[in-house]
Scaffold this motif. Sequence first.
Motif, short mmCIF file in Angstrom:
data_model
loop_
_atom_site.label_atom_id
_atom_site.label_comp_id
_atom_site.label_asym_id
_atom_site.label_seq_id
_atom_site.Cartn_x
_atom_site.Cartn_y
_atom_site.Cartn_z
N THR A 130 -57.69 -22.78 -29.29
CA THR A 130 -58.74 -21.88 -29.78
C THR A 130 -60.12 -22.49 -29.70
OG1 THR A 130 -58.47 -22.64 -32.06
CG2 THR A 130 -57.15 -20.73 -31.38
N GLY A 131 -60.19 -23.78 -29.37
CA GLY A 131 -61.49 -24.44 -29.28
C GLY A 131 -62.11 -24.75 -30.63
N LEU A 132 -61.28 -25.02 -31.63
CA LEU A 132 -61.80 -25.42 -32.93
C LEU A 132 -62.74 -26.60 -32.73
CD1 LEU A 132 -61.65 -25.17 -36.08
CD2 LEU A 132 -59.82 -26.85 -36.01
N SER A 133 -63.82 -26.64 -33.45
CA SER A 133 -64.78 -27.73 -33.34
C SER A 133 -64.06 -29.07 -33.43
CB SER A 133 -65.82 -27.61 -34.45
OG SER A 133 -66.53 -28.81 -34.61
N LEU A 134 -64.27 -29.92 -32.43
CA LEU A 134 -63.58 -31.21 -32.39
C LEU A 134 -63.94 -32.10 -33.59
CD1 LEU A 134 -61.51 -32.88 -30.88
CD2 LEU A 134 -63.36 -33.78 -29.46
N PRO A 135 -65.23 -32.21 -33.98
CA PRO A 135 -65.54 -33.01 -35.17
C PRO A 135 -64.85 -32.48 -36.44
CG PRO A 135 -67.53 -32.66 -33.90
CD PRO A 135 -66.45 -31.80 -33.28
#
Length: 192
Positions: A130-135
Amino acid sequence: MLRRIYDWTLSLSAHPQALWALAVVSFVESSVFPIPPDVLMIPMIIAAPRRAWLIAAVATISSVLGGLAGYWIGSALFEQVGQPILELYGKGDRFDEFSDWYNQFGAWAVLVAGVTPFPFKVITILSGTTGLSLPIFIFASIVARGMRFFLVAGLLRAFGPPIRDFIERRLGLVFTLFCVALIGGFVVMHYL
């Protein structure tokens, strides 16, 4: 089959290189392996309680790194594997809606899956898909996995073998109830 994998994993706790085995199991459990690192951690900490914090730290760091591998699997392989499956079931067009919802609440999903018996690998792969924010993913993973492994280490260090049964049988339930209460509290506060 699963019992053999479990027994094999447990046998690694007595190996001279058990800390390295724990690192490997913690890493792969966060992306593909079915047996949680607790299977190794518990006998290792009971055998050497003064190494409890080191053991928990190795499990946490390795698990977060394995979570990044799971994130990559979800991110890099979604088009080849995930998208065709969604389209096969006629759900390809709904993925964007789900992604938006997941990315809004994804940090909570990572936190809950990281401390409960829910398979963490599912959330790591889904976060990449889903492309959740990596940080956000990394931070939530560190908090969740650290909380889980350091709590287990602390309980074993403080109470030794008598707490082992509780951890193996009931700690997942306690974590799950804690997460339900925490999320429920936030929902209630939101609507008040």
